[in-house]
Motif scaffolding. Structure first.
Motif, mmCIF file in Angstrom:
data_model
loop_
_atom_site.group_PDB
_atom_site.id
_atom_site.type_symbol
_atom_site.label_atom_id
_atom_site.label_comp_id
_atom_site.label_asym_id
_atom_site.label_seq_id
_atom_site.Cartn_x
_atom_site.Cartn_y
_atom_site.Cartn_z
ATOM 1 N N VAL A 31 38.132 35.258 41.392
ATOM 2 C CA VAL A 31 38.693 35.144 42.731
ATOM 3 C C VAL A 31 38.833 36.457 43.493
ATOM 4 C CG1 VAL A 31 41.163 35.414 42.208
ATOM 5 C CG2 VAL A 31 40.426 33.703 43.914
ATOM 6 N N TRP A 32 38.653 37.621 42.850
ATOM 7 C CA TRP A 32 38.920 38.890 43.534
ATOM 8 C C TRP A 32 38.001 39.139 44.722
ATOM 9 C CZ3 TRP A 32 43.463 40.365 42.302
ATOM 10 C CH2 TRP A 32 43.950 40.185 41.009
ATOM 11 N N ALA A 106 33.270 26.028 35.512
ATOM 12 C CA ALA A 106 32.008 25.823 34.794
ATOM 13 C C ALA A 106 30.877 26.619 35.445
ATOM 14 C CB ALA A 106 31.663 24.334 34.764
ATOM 15 N N MET A 107 30.860 26.668 36.784
ATOM 16 C CA MET A 107 29.834 27.444 37.475
ATOM 17 C C MET A 107 30.025 28.945 37.237
ATOM 18 S SD MET A 107 29.161 25.504 41.095
ATOM 19 C CE MET A 107 30.881 25.242 41.495
ATOM 20 N N ALA A 108 31.275 29.394 37.225
ATOM 21 C CA ALA A 108 31.540 30.806 36.967
ATOM 22 C C ALA A 108 31.123 31.184 35.549
ATOM 23 C CB ALA A 108 33.020 31.106 37.187
ATOM 24 N N PHE A 109 31.392 30.312 34.589
ATOM 25 C CA PHE A 109 30.979 30.556 33.210
ATOM 26 C C PHE A 109 29.469 30.760 33.118
ATOM 27 C CE2 PHE A 109 29.250 28.971 29.233
ATOM 28 C CZ PHE A 109 30.011 29.622 28.286
ATOM 29 N N SER A 110 28.724 29.847 33.697
ATOM 30 C CA SER A 110 27.262 29.939 33.593
ATOM 31 C C SER A 110 26.726 31.152 34.347
ATOM 32 C CB SER A 110 26.612 28.656 34.105
ATOM 33 O OG SER A 110 26.909 28.442 35.466
ATOM 34 N N ALA A 111 27.410 31.552 35.450
ATOM 35 C CA ALA A 111 26.956 32.719 36.214
ATOM 36 C C ALA A 111 27.048 34.002 35.394
ATOM 37 C CB ALA A 111 27.772 32.855 37.496
ATOM 38 N N ALA A 251 30.475 39.368 43.475
ATOM 39 C CA ALA A 251 30.750 38.045 42.915
ATOM 40 C C ALA A 251 31.400 38.176 41.534
ATOM 41 C CB ALA A 251 29.464 37.232 42.808
ATOM 42 N N ALA A 252 31.062 39.232 40.812
ATOM 43 C CA ALA A 252 31.631 39.493 39.482
ATOM 44 C C ALA A 252 32.029 40.965 39.434
ATOM 45 C CB ALA A 252 30.616 39.160 38.396
ATOM 46 N N PRO A 253 33.150 41.343 40.068
ATOM 47 C CA PRO A 253 33.476 42.763 40.265
ATOM 48 C C PRO A 253 33.657 43.552 38.983
ATOM 49 C CG PRO A 253 35.335 41.358 40.849
ATOM 50 C CD PRO A 253 34.165 40.462 40.676
ATOM 51 N N LEU A 254 34.122 42.927 37.913
ATOM 52 C CA LEU A 254 34.344 43.682 36.682
ATOM 53 C C LEU A 254 33.035 44.170 36.071
ATOM 54 C CD1 LEU A 254 37.192 41.474 35.297
ATOM 55 C CD2 LEU A 254 37.388 43.899 35.792
ATOM 56 N N LEU A 334 30.724 27.197 44.616
ATOM 57 C CA LEU A 334 31.850 27.865 43.965
ATOM 58 C C LEU A 334 32.996 28.166 44.919
ATOM 59 C CD1 LEU A 334 33.107 29.200 41.489
ATOM 60 C CD2 LEU A 334 31.843 31.273 42.042
ATOM 61 N N ARG A 335 32.714 28.846 46.047
ATOM 62 C CA ARG A 335 33.794 29.226 46.964
ATOM 63 C C ARG A 335 34.465 27.995 47.563
ATOM 64 N NH1 ARG A 335 35.348 33.752 50.044
ATOM 65 N NH2 ARG A 335 36.429 33.194 51.962
ATOM 66 N N GLY A 336 33.660 26.989 47.921
ATOM 67 C CA GLY A 336 34.229 25.764 48.465
ATOM 68 C C GLY A 336 35.128 25.066 47.463
#
Length: 412
Positions: A31-32, A106-111, A251-254, A334-336
């Protein structure tokens, strides 16, 4: 009549682990970026607002769960304190909104773990794997939550250590970005609230916790304190090391913190996948318990008000949820999904705060002022979410109200 009872087998450590695992994946790894694009350099202010709302809501949930230690969370609390309709709308918002959260997780995991072409199949696959774990029994869920939470924290610590070792990659600034200011900060707080909602998993599992009147309040607030501390460290680190403008583009800041460090990148990827899987595991568990409670009352089809004779989990619900998520993941964004989930869950906690406000002195643990602040901020944050999320949430409530009004008499 089919048995729908649950096993009361979870201790304080199990409950805290489920709560932490449910929260950490959503906030730290998802979410960042969206929040920073709204708040800019005021991201920490947005985090404080989201934390205040979460604390108010958590204290209300803890107070209610001590009096009503049953599966279903705010659905049960709303019915008991406010009547069938508020309870139903809270439960409906939770089930549908958290289904959207599951799709986002689930979408974040696969990304994080596979290239874009494979992301949807892998997202669907992880849903079925975790539903399978849930179907084995709640103690298996708690054990998996502990393992996933530990892996997530190792990955997170690795990324932050490497980032601080390398130093900042952009100028640190507190000036709001293009969407900053009061409205942007409130919108970011609403998005960040998505990351805190995991403590609800503990309240919805009230029939599976030992000594619930004592354990549930301690577990809810304990899990929230731990996660608040983690989020504060991550937010300060990302703002300092990346700056608000660059952070808003990530999208994945870390992963930006471990660029050029392949071993650290692998550790982070494993940790991120574990964190997101842990959040997804907790989400599916919480949805199942609320869905079960609604089915017992006839607000959803009574066919679902059954638990497995050996594992004592609502297996029919878990399997149908996996089927629904499979369909959603074929078309989801994802954002929606994050915005829609935030709107629905803020409505859920609005009911929780109002219900807690009505409790008498015998069951009161926290001042009514906390419930007033929580209720007001739930409305404010819901109203300042992206308009598409607000519209989707209003349509959600309309569909739910129509279902309850028009459902066949045999289901009532």
């Amino acid at each position: 009549m089919a048995d729908s009872s649950l096993n009361r087998s979870l201790g304080l450590g199990d409950a805290i682990a489920i709560g932490v695992a449910s929260m950490v994946g959503a906030g730290v790894f998802v979410v960042w970026g969206p929040a920073a694009s709204s708040a800019g350099g005021l991201l920490l202010v947005a985090l404080v607002i989201a934390g205040v709302v979460a604390w108010c809501n958590a204290s209300s949930s803890a107070q209610l769960a001590a009096q009503y230690p049953s599966a279903g969370g705010t659905y049960v609390f709303g019915r008991e304190r406010l009547g069938p309709w508020p309870g139903y709308l809270a439960g409906w918002s939770f089930v549908v909104g958290k289904t959207a959260s599951c799709a986002a997780m689930a979408m974040a995991f696969s990304a994080y773990v596979v290239p874009e072409a494979w992301q949807r199949p892998v997202a669907i696959g992880i849903v079925w794997v975790l539903v399978g774990i849930n179907c084995l029994g709640v103690t298996r869920t708690a054990l998996a939550a502990r393992i996933l939470a530990f892996a997530a924290l190792v990955g997170l610590a690795t990324a932050l250590a490497v980032g601080w070792s390398d130093g900042p990659t952009a100028s640190f600034g507190w000036a709001p970005g293009e969407m900053g200011g009061a409205y942007g900060t409130l919108q970011a707080a609403g998005l960040l609230f998505f990351a805190f909602a995991g403590y609800a998993r503990i309240a919805t599992m009230g029939e599976e916790v030992r000594d619930p009147a004592r354990t549930i309040p301690r577990a809810i607030l304990g899990a929230l304190v731990l996660v608040l501390a983690i989020y504060a460290v991550v937010a300060v680190s990302l703002l300092y090391l990346l700056g608000p403008d660059l952070l808003a583009q990530q999208a994945a800041p870390l992963t930006a913190l471990v660029a050029g460090h392949p071993v650290a990148r692998i550790v982070l990827t494993v940790g991120a996948a574990a964190a997101i899987a842990g959040a997804l595991l907790g989400l599916t568990t919480g949805i199942g318990r609320t869905w079960l409670a609604m089915s017992r009352e006839g607000d959803l089809p009574r066919w679902f008000a059954v638990t497995h004779p050996r594992t004592k989990v609502p297996h029919r619900i878990e399997i149908v949820l996996a089927v629904v998520l499979t369909a959603v993941l074929l078309v989801a964004d994802l954002r929606g999904a994050i915005g829609f989930s935030s709107f629905a869950v803020l409505l859920y906690y609005l009911v929780a705060n109002v219900a807690a406000y009505t409790q008498d002195a015998e069951h009161r643990r926290y001042p009514r002022a906390l419930q007033v602040v929580g209720a007001v901020l739930c409305v404010v944050l819901a109203a300042t979410l992206p308009w598409t999320s607000v519209l989707g949430g209003v349509l959600l409530l309309a569909v739910g109200a129509l279902w309850r009004l028009l459902r066949p008499r045999a289901l009532r």
